[in-house]
Scaffold this motif. Structure first.
Motif, PDB file in Angstrom:
ATOM      1  N   LEU A  81      15.917  30.589  15.153  1.00 26.43           N
ATOM      2  CA  LEU A  81      15.632  32.286  15.556  1.00 26.43           C
ATOM      3  C   LEU A  81      16.937  33.223  15.014  1.00 26.43           C
ATOM      4  O   LEU A  81      16.146  34.684  15.335  1.00 26.43           O
ATOM      5  CB  LEU A  81      16.280  32.898  17.475  1.00 26.43           C
ATOM      6  N   ASP A  82      17.969  33.143  14.443  1.00 22.95           N
ATOM      7  CA  ASP A  82      18.779  34.012  13.941  1.00 22.95           C
ATOM      8  C   ASP A  82      18.002  35.092  12.638  1.00 22.95           C
ATOM      9  O   ASP A  82      17.971  35.946  12.400  1.00 22.95           O
ATOM     10  CB  ASP A  82      19.964  33.204  14.005  1.00 22.95           C
TER      11      ASP A  82
ATOM     12  N   VAL B 279      19.766  29.860  22.646  1.00 25.10           N
ATOM     13  CA  VAL B 279      19.006  28.893  22.572  1.00 25.10           C
ATOM     14  C   VAL B 279      18.630  27.495  22.600  1.00 25.10           C
ATOM     15  O   VAL B 279      18.458  26.150  23.335  1.00 25.10           O
ATOM     16  CB  VAL B 279      17.087  29.273  22.366  1.00 25.10           C
TER      17      VAL B 279
ATOM     18  N   VAL C 239      14.870  35.148  12.387  1.00 29.73           N
ATOM     19  CA  VAL C 239      13.771  35.963  13.149  1.00 29.73           C
ATOM     20  C   VAL C 239      13.838  36.858  12.748  1.00 29.73           C
ATOM     21  O   VAL C 239      13.131  37.776  13.190  1.00 29.73           O
ATOM     22  CB  VAL C 239      12.585  34.521  13.610  1.00 29.73           C
ATOM     23  N   THR C 240      14.342  36.398  14.543  1.00 27.55           N
ATOM     24  CA  THR C 240      15.378  37.862  15.059  1.00 27.55           C
ATOM     25  C   THR C 240      16.807  38.464  15.606  1.00 27.55           C
ATOM     26  O   THR C 240      16.737  39.661  16.148  1.00 27.55           O
ATOM     27  CB  THR C 240      15.124  37.391  17.205  1.00 27.55           C
TER      28      THR C 240
ATOM     29  N   SER D 133      15.096  25.989  17.131  1.00 25.03           N
ATOM     30  CA  SER D 133      15.581  26.954  17.196  1.00 25.03           C
ATOM     31  C   SER D 133      16.596  28.067  16.982  1.00 25.03           C
ATOM     32  O   SER D 133      17.223  29.004  17.515  1.00 25.03           O
ATOM     33  CB  SER D 133      15.999  27.235  18.950  1.00 25.03           C
ATOM     34  N   GLN D 134      17.530  27.042  16.141  1.00 23.86           N
ATOM     35  CA  GLN D 134      18.476  27.508  15.738  1.00 23.86           C
ATOM     36  C   GLN D 134      18.225  28.879  14.675  1.00 23.86           C
ATOM     37  O   GLN D 134      18.921  29.550  13.927  1.00 23.86           O
ATOM     38  CB  GLN D 134      19.583  26.971  14.303  1.00 23.86           C
TER      39      GLN D 134
ATOM     40  N   GLY E  35      19.871  34.390  19.039  1.00 21.94           N
ATOM     41  CA  GLY E  35      19.544  33.479  19.840  1.00 21.94           C
ATOM     42  C   GLY E  35      19.402  32.376  19.859  1.00 21.94           C
ATOM     43  O   GLY E  35      19.126  31.726  19.594  1.00 21.94           O
ATOM     44  N   GLY E  36      19.702  32.048  18.467  1.00 21.06           N
ATOM     45  CA  GLY E  36      20.360  30.985  17.884  1.00 21.06           C
ATOM     46  C   GLY E  36      21.263  30.567  17.784  1.00 21.06           C
ATOM     47  O   GLY E  36      21.631  28.487  17.407  1.00 21.06           O
TER      48      GLY E  36
END
Length: 126
Positions: free
Chosen positions: A32-33, A43, A35-36, A29-30, A39-40
């Motif tokens: 996410l930075d 989350v 991808v989006t 989930s880190q 959130g890294g």
């Protein structure tokens, strides 16, 4: 005759369960930075705080992730003034960017193989 029904109060111990998939998801989930763009940090923090008492090894993994994320943030901040010194900050940004992308994947694989996570250059805050 009266019967006394005795009630005993038992300590309710929290039973921890093994959940490798959640540990792997927490490490990944880190990313996410990437991808989006956000959130890294939040989350994995939320997963760690909500599951650290119920999932085996979540507390250790969550602390390792948070220490790594905080350390990388500090290193990024240090690189900003280093740009003025012959562009060393730009090289620092490149190296830190690679580290923040590669090591969550490496540690997700390590956790799935029942190994302890290892994040280099992490300062132990937690």
């Amino acid at each position: 005759m009266k019967r006394h029904i005795s009630t005993s109060i038992k300590n309710q111990n929290i039973v921890q369960k093994e959940n490798k998939q959640l540990l792997v998801i927490t490490h990944l989930s880190q990313l996410l930075d990437v991808v989006t763009g956000f959130g890294g940090f939040i989350v994995p923090l939320i997963i760690w705080l909500t599951q650290k008492d119920t999932v085996v090894n979540m507390d250790e993994n969550g602390k390792a992730i948070m220490n790594f994320r905080i350390s990388m943030f500090l290193y990024f901040i240090i690189c900003i003034p280093m740009i003025l010194l012959f562009g060393l900050g730009l090289l620092g940004f490149l190296v830190l960017g690679i580290l923040t992308f590669v090591f969550p994947i490496v540690n997700a694989v390590r956790v799935s193989n029942d190994e302890q996570p290892y994040y280099p250059m992490s300062i132990k805050f937690l």
